[in-house]
Design a protein around this motif. Structure first.
Motif, PDB file in Angstrom:
ATOM      1  N   LEU A  44      -2.477  -5.007   3.740  1.00 28.76           N
ATOM      2  CA  LEU A  44      -2.100  -6.239   3.046  1.00 28.76           C
ATOM      3  C   LEU A  44      -2.796  -6.251   1.688  1.00 28.76           C
ATOM      4  N   GLY A  45      -2.122  -6.730   0.670  1.00 30.49           N
ATOM      5  CA  GLY A  45      -2.742  -6.877  -0.653  1.00 30.49           C
ATOM      6  C   GLY A  45      -3.290  -5.565  -1.181  1.00 30.49           C
ATOM      7  N   SER A  46      -2.451  -4.549  -1.236  1.00 30.93           N
ATOM      8  CA  SER A  46      -2.919  -3.213  -1.670  1.00 30.93           C
ATOM      9  C   SER A  46      -3.405  -3.212  -3.114  1.00 30.93           C
ATOM     10  N   GLY A  47      -2.888  -4.143  -3.937  1.00 33.40           N
ATOM     11  CA  GLY A  47      -3.345  -4.235  -5.327  1.00 33.40           C
ATOM     12  C   GLY A  47      -3.232  -2.899  -6.032  1.00 33.40           C
ATOM     13  N   PRO A  48      -4.336  -2.402  -6.612  1.00 35.25           N
ATOM     14  CA  PRO A  48      -4.298  -1.148  -7.385  1.00 35.25           C
ATOM     15  C   PRO A  48      -4.011   0.091  -6.531  1.00 35.25           C
ATOM     16  N   GLY A  49      -4.122  -0.005  -5.217  1.00 32.17           N
ATOM     17  CA  GLY A  49      -3.787   1.127  -4.356  1.00 32.17           C
ATOM     18  C   GLY A  49      -4.945   2.064  -4.073  1.00 32.17           C
ATOM     19  N   THR A  50      -6.166   1.632  -4.390  1.00 28.58           N
ATOM     20  CA  THR A  50      -7.337   2.500  -4.189  1.00 28.58           C
ATOM     21  C   THR A  50      -7.545   2.791  -2.695  1.00 28.58           C
ATOM     22  N   ASP A  51      -7.531   1.751  -1.876  1.00 28.75           N
ATOM     23  CA  ASP A  51      -7.730   1.949  -0.437  1.00 28.75           C
ATOM     24  C   ASP A  51      -6.498   2.589   0.211  1.00 28.75           C
ATOM     25  N   LEU A  52      -5.333   2.294  -0.349  1.00 33.49           N
ATOM     26  CA  LEU A  52      -4.087   2.898   0.159  1.00 33.49           C
ATOM     27  C   LEU A  52      -4.220   4.419   0.146  1.00 33.49           C
ATOM     28  N   GLU A  53      -4.798   4.927  -0.943  1.00 30.85           N
ATOM     29  CA  GLU A  53      -4.956   6.372  -1.102  1.00 30.85           C
ATOM     30  C   GLU A  53      -5.946   6.917  -0.062  1.00 30.85           C
ATOM     31  N   LEU A  55      -6.903   5.474   2.855  1.00 25.82           N
ATOM     32  CA  LEU A  55      -6.341   5.299   4.206  1.00 25.82           C
ATOM     33  C   LEU A  55      -5.310   6.389   4.518  1.00 25.82           C
ATOM     34  N   SER A  56      -4.549   6.764   3.486  1.00 26.03           N
ATOM     35  CA  SER A  56      -3.450   7.716   3.689  1.00 26.03           C
ATOM     36  C   SER A  56      -3.945   9.120   4.029  1.00 26.03           C
ATOM     37  N   GLN A  57      -5.246   9.374   3.820  1.00 21.10           N
ATOM     38  CA  GLN A  57      -5.791  10.684   4.212  1.00 21.10           C
ATOM     39  C   GLN A  57      -5.863  10.813   5.735  1.00 21.10           C
ATOM     40  N   TYR A  58      -5.842   9.661   6.442  1.00 18.86           N
ATOM     41  CA  TYR A  58      -6.007   9.688   7.902  1.00 18.86           C
ATOM     42  C   TYR A  58      -4.835   9.070   8.664  1.00 18.86           C
ATOM     43  N   TYR A  59      -4.121   8.160   8.009  1.00 19.41           N
ATOM     44  CA  TYR A  59      -3.123   7.339   8.707  1.00 19.41           C
ATOM     45  C   TYR A  59      -1.775   7.358   7.993  1.00 19.41           C
ATOM     46  N   HIS A  60      -0.721   6.880   8.725  1.00 19.68           N
ATOM     47  CA  HIS A  60       0.596   6.657   8.109  1.00 19.68           C
ATOM     48  C   HIS A  60       0.596   5.230   7.582  1.00 19.68           C
ATOM     49  N   VAL A  61       0.425   5.087   6.291  1.00 23.09           N
ATOM     50  CA  VAL A  61       0.140   3.763   5.737  1.00 23.09           C
ATOM     51  C   VAL A  61       1.322   3.184   4.964  1.00 23.09           C
ATOM     52  N   ASP A  65       2.003  -6.018  -0.920  1.00 19.93           N
ATOM     53  CA  ASP A  65       1.341  -7.031  -1.741  1.00 19.93           C
ATOM     54  C   ASP A  65       2.336  -8.168  -1.931  1.00 19.93           C
ATOM     55  N   PHE A  66       1.832  -9.360  -2.232  1.00 17.47           N
ATOM     56  CA  PHE A  66       2.770 -10.448  -2.542  1.00 17.47           C
ATOM     57  C   PHE A  66       3.121 -10.427  -4.022  1.00 17.47           C
ATOM     58  N   SER A  67       2.470  -9.547  -4.780  1.00 11.61           N
ATOM     59  CA  SER A  67       2.723  -9.448  -6.220  1.00 11.61           C
ATOM     60  C   SER A  67       3.585  -8.224  -6.521  1.00 11.61           C
ATOM     61  N   GLN A  68       4.781  -8.490  -7.056  1.00 11.31           N
ATOM     62  CA  GLN A  68       5.677  -7.389  -7.430  1.00 11.31           C
ATOM     63  C   GLN A  68       5.037  -6.532  -8.523  1.00 11.31           C
ATOM     64  N   GLN A  69       4.158  -7.182  -9.332  1.00 12.59           N
ATOM     65  CA  GLN A  69       3.491  -6.453 -10.427  1.00 12.59           C
ATOM     66  C   GLN A  69       2.719  -5.259  -9.879  1.00 12.59           C
ATOM     67  N   PHE A  70       1.937  -5.501  -8.816  1.00 14.64           N
ATOM     68  CA  PHE A  70       1.153  -4.404  -8.246  1.00 14.64           C
ATOM     69  C   PHE A  70       2.066  -3.332  -7.647  1.00 14.64           C
ATOM     70  N   LEU A  71       3.135  -3.775  -6.989  1.00 17.59           N
ATOM     71  CA  LEU A  71       4.041  -2.781  -6.386  1.00 17.59           C
ATOM     72  C   LEU A  71       4.677  -1.921  -7.477  1.00 17.59           C
ATOM     73  N   ASN A  78       3.650   6.885  -8.790  1.00 13.12           N
ATOM     74  CA  ASN A  78       4.305   7.819  -7.867  1.00 13.12           C
ATOM     75  C   ASN A  78       3.681   7.853  -6.482  1.00 13.12           C
ATOM     76  N   VAL A  79       3.211   6.702  -6.042  1.00  8.51           N
ATOM     77  CA  VAL A  79       2.679   6.605  -4.681  1.00  8.51           C
ATOM     78  C   VAL A  79       3.805   6.909  -3.698  1.00  8.51           C
ATOM     79  N   SER A  80       3.537   7.756  -2.709  1.00 10.84           N
ATOM     80  CA  SER A  80       4.635   8.163  -1.823  1.00 10.84           C
ATOM     81  C   SER A  80       4.756   7.259  -0.591  1.00 10.84           C
ATOM     82  N   ASN A  81       3.817   6.337  -0.416  1.00  5.12           N
ATOM     83  CA  ASN A  81       3.857   5.442   0.748  1.00  5.12           C
ATOM     84  C   ASN A  81       5.034   4.476   0.663  1.00  5.12           C
TER      85      ASN A  81
END
Ligand SMILES: C[S@@+](CC[C@H](N)C(=O)[O-])C[C@H]1O[C@@H](n2cnc3c(N)ncnc32)[C@H](O)[C@@H]1O
Length: 191
Positions: A44-53, A55-61, A65-71, A78-81
């Motif tokens: 939830l609330g991935s924002g800049p995507g730092t944790d997304l990156e 988390l993605s080393q271990y999980y299918h993530v 976010d509620f903000s289209q700007q961040f998405l 080029n985030v592949s998630n």
């Protein structure tokens, strides 16, 4: 409450600058003891995507976010998630996950909105699914630049989550100052 901060390109870019150098590596290290590699995680609330990156080393993530700007910023990177536009309160998705993760996102909800979110999280978690959320610790509650900042105590969080989740970890950690933050990891209880 209706948030305005984060919803414009200017504020999203401002937040990204402010958050440079911070990440949830320490939290994700803790989560790894409770959640098997390869599990599905909704952030939830991935924002800049730092944790997304991370988390993605271990999980299918799935990022969200509620903000289209961040998405949009994540798509530009080029985030592949898979990415969802998703409000952490209503959580309107028909997808089901093994875990829901958020880092300093639920702090933007009022207490009532947090109760709604907790109940809605149950609906999109698999049986025995997990939550892993961080919060600012304390009893402050204030609005700044159109965003609510609602801090919480260990006692509050335990009383709100424990009717629905077995609390596996609930502890302070240091983000900027000693014990200024709380990490909660829990496992969904059987009905
Ligand atoms: C403090 S930032 C944290 C961002 C990211 N998790 C991090 O650790 O850098 C809060 C994030 O939550 C998002 N957010 C705020 N309220 C939200 C809501 N109701 N539903 C979903 N996302 C929300 C904001 O757009 C922003 O990306």
């Amino acid at each position: 409450m209706t948030e305005r901060y984060y919803l414009t390109n200017e504020t999203a870019v401002q937040y990204i600058k402010m958050a440079e150098g911070y990440d949830g590596k320490e939290l994700i290290e803790k989560l790894k003891s409770y959640l098997s590699a390869g599990s599905t995680v909704l952030e939830l609330g991935s924002g800049p995507g730092t944790d997304l990156e991370v988390l993605s080393q271990y999980y299918h993530v799935t990022g969200s976010d509620f903000s289209q700007q961040f998405l949009d910023i994540l798509v530009e990177k080029n985030v592949s998630n898979e990415l969802l536009i998703l409000d952490a309160i209503t959580l309107k998705t028909d997808k089901i996950f093994d875990c829901i993760y958020s880092n300093k996102v639920l702090q933007h909800l009022t207490n009532d909105e947090l109760f709604q979110s907790i109940k809605n999280q149950l609906h999109i978690l698999d049986d025995g699914g997990s939550v892993c959320h961080s919060f600012w610790a304390g009893d402050d509650c204030y609005e700044m630049k159109g965003a609510l900042h609602n801090y919480h105590t260990l006692v509050e969080l335990e009383s709100w989550f424990s009717p629905y989740f077995e609390i596996q970890l609930l502890e302070f950690y240091d983000e900027m100052e000693k014990d200024d933050s709380i990490l909660l990891i829990g496992k969904k209880l059987k009905n």
